[in-house]
Structure formats: structure tokens, C-alpha cells
Design a protein around this motif. Sequence first.
Motif, PDB file in Angstrom:
ATOM      1  N   GLY A   1       1.992   6.177  -7.136  1.00  0.00           N
ATOM      2  CA  GLY A   1       0.954   7.100  -7.568  1.00  0.00           C
ATOM      3  C   GLY A   1       1.468   8.531  -7.630  1.00  0.00           C
ATOM      4  N   PHE A   2       2.263   8.915  -6.647  1.00  0.00           N
ATOM      5  CA  PHE A   2       2.865  10.256  -6.628  1.00  0.00           C
ATOM      6  C   PHE A   2       3.833  10.423  -7.800  1.00  0.00           C
ATOM      7  CE2 PHE A   2       6.356  13.058  -5.216  1.00  0.00           C
ATOM      8  CZ  PHE A   2       5.641  14.234  -5.041  1.00  0.00           C
ATOM      9  N   ILE A   3       4.640   9.387  -8.064  1.00  0.00           N
ATOM     10  CA  ILE A   3       5.575   9.435  -9.190  1.00  0.00           C
ATOM     11  C   ILE A   3       4.820   9.560 -10.507  1.00  0.00           C
ATOM     12  CG2 ILE A   3       7.258   8.059 -10.496  1.00  0.00           C
ATOM     13  CD1 ILE A   3       8.259   6.966  -7.843  1.00  0.00           C
TER      14      ILE A   3
ATOM     15  N   MET B   1       0.832  -1.204   0.000  1.00  0.00           N
ATOM     16  CA  MET B   1       0.000   0.000   0.000  1.00  0.00           C
ATOM     17  C   MET B   1       0.866   1.253   0.000  1.00  0.00           C
ATOM     18  SD  MET B   1      -3.100  -1.109   2.577  1.00  0.00           S
ATOM     19  CE  MET B   1      -3.928   0.472   2.428  1.00  0.00           C
ATOM     20  N   ARG B   2       1.959   1.229   0.763  1.00  0.00           N
ATOM     21  CA  ARG B   2       2.872   2.383   0.791  1.00  0.00           C
ATOM     22  C   ARG B   2       3.575   2.542  -0.555  1.00  0.00           C
ATOM     23  NH1 ARG B   2       0.140   2.860   4.369  1.00  0.00           N
ATOM     24  NH2 ARG B   2       0.554   3.165   6.598  1.00  0.00           N
ATOM     25  N   VAL B   3       4.000   1.414  -1.118  1.00  0.00           N
ATOM     26  CA  VAL B   3       4.648   1.461  -2.432  1.00  0.00           C
ATOM     27  C   VAL B   3       3.678   1.980  -3.482  1.00  0.00           C
ATOM     28  CG1 VAL B   3       5.674   0.062  -4.268  1.00  0.00           C
ATOM     29  CG2 VAL B   3       6.265  -0.396  -1.882  1.00  0.00           C
ATOM     30  N   ASN B   4       2.430   1.541  -3.389  1.00  0.00           N
ATOM     31  CA  ASN B   4       1.401   1.971  -4.334  1.00  0.00           C
ATOM     32  C   ASN B   4       1.183   3.481  -4.248  1.00  0.00           C
ATOM     33  OD1 ASN B   4      -0.503   1.355  -6.354  1.00  0.00           O
ATOM     34  ND2 ASN B   4      -2.164   1.397  -4.866  1.00  0.00           N
ATOM     35  N   GLU B   5       1.163   3.999  -3.035  1.00  0.00           N
ATOM     36  CA  GLU B   5       1.000   5.449  -2.852  1.00  0.00           C
ATOM     37  C   GLU B   5       2.187   6.212  -3.442  1.00  0.00           C
ATOM     38  OE1 GLU B   5       0.508   5.976   1.304  1.00  0.00           O
ATOM     39  OE2 GLU B   5      -1.510   5.100   1.363  1.00  0.00           O
TER      40      GLU B   5
END
Length: 253
Positions: free
Chosen positions: A193-195, A186-190
Motif C-alpha cells: 500500500g505504501f509503495i 497483512m504486513r506485506v499488504n501494508e
Amino acid sequence: MEENKKSRIANRVAGGIGAASFLMLIWTIVLMVANWTIIAEFIKSEFGYVLIIFTINAVFSVVLGLLIISRNPGHRLGWLFLAIGFLFSWWELSGALLEITSLEGIPPFLRPIVVIGGLAYLLPLIMTMTLVPLYFPTGRLLSRRWRPVLVITLVGIIGQALAQGLLDLFDEIPELEQTGLEPVLMRVNELMGFILIIAIIGSILSLIIRFVRSRGDERTQMKWLVYTAVMSISLMLLMSIVFGEDSLFLGIY
């Protein structure tokens, strides 16, 4: 002579990919007609109109890709559109199979292909929003200075697709929750998403600069891209309204 041989090979490869894409779409339609009761429930759900949008995008992308490659086999944009259409078609077929038969009803040797296809729905969407504006209409970057934007884009695309795909896999296989990897994903996904937001901004900025500098046929091509984008967004909004409160757009809040 060598150039003609490479062109023939490229066109055959492109034709094979295009044929595979259309076969997957036809198979999907046959499955939908044969199992209409099950599919009708899915179409009524919040993601129902997405199925229709993805089908239109699949056909449009494959046809456009084949047309570009037939005229210029080395054009990166043609191969990009063809890849997007193939991924949309793959998702359509995988989604239909998973919805109709469930994972247990699919032959074991086909399950990995179907699962990956079903989880890859984000990939063609992100590619359309980032790589297409970055390469349109010449098939080349605006200049070498835009390579960092391309790198950021590729990192975001691959990272987001993998992270979100693995998170979706937790829904299909509940036993994976015992690994404790879900919070990390979930943290990696966030982060991805920012990138991707940075990548989308960079891609749109590249498109704007290219439009300002363009003349003649290139400007006409870019106008067509804008018209197509406006029509696609308008169609999604219209279908969202038709599907009502349960649709993806109107049911966000």
C-alpha cells in the motif's frame, strides 16, 4: 503486408477479449435478474453501488480500448483499457456467482477461475489509478527516466493484488488461518500500500508534467481525461450519498 497482417491479428485478439468481456457482463445481468431477491440484498449493502460503478467502468474501458486499438493496434493505452475492462467484467461475473450460488454450488473445474476473478477487484482499480495516468495519452512513458516509476508501479500493483487477494481468501476458506500466514500477509499488504502511494504520486506527477508540455490535440485529450475523472468521482460520491450511511464512502468511520 506484414504490418497489415499484424494489425488484423491484433484487432481479432482485441475483438475476442472485448466479446468475452461483454459476454461476462451479459451473463452477470441475466444472473442478477433471475436471482433479484439475493442480489437486491447485496446492492443494499455497503458495496452495492460498487457493482454499478464497476459495470459502467467495464463497458467504458472495453469500448475505449477497442476504439483505440482499431485505429492503432500497437497503442499500449488501448490494450491497457481493454485489460481493465476485462478484469472488471471478470470480477462482476465471479462476484455474482459467489453471491448467488456460493463456492460449493460452482462446478469444481470453474472454482479457481471464479475465486481468482472474485479476488481480483483491486487490480483494475489500481491499474486505472497508476498505469493510465502514466501512459496517457500517447501510450508511452514521458521519457526513459520514468522507468523506475513504472517498476515501482508494477511491484505495487502485483504485490497489493496478491496480498489483498490472499487475505480475502482467508474469509472464504477459514481453514487457512491455521497456516499462520495472515499476519505476514497483512504486513506485506501494508508495505505494498505504501509503495502504491508512491506510484500514484509519481503517475499523477507524470500526468501534470505532460499536461504542461502538451499542445493541440494532446492537450484536448488530457482535458477529456480530467473531465472523465471528475465525473467518475462525482458519480461515486452521489451514489454514496444515495445509499446513505451503509455506503462505502460515508460508512468509513
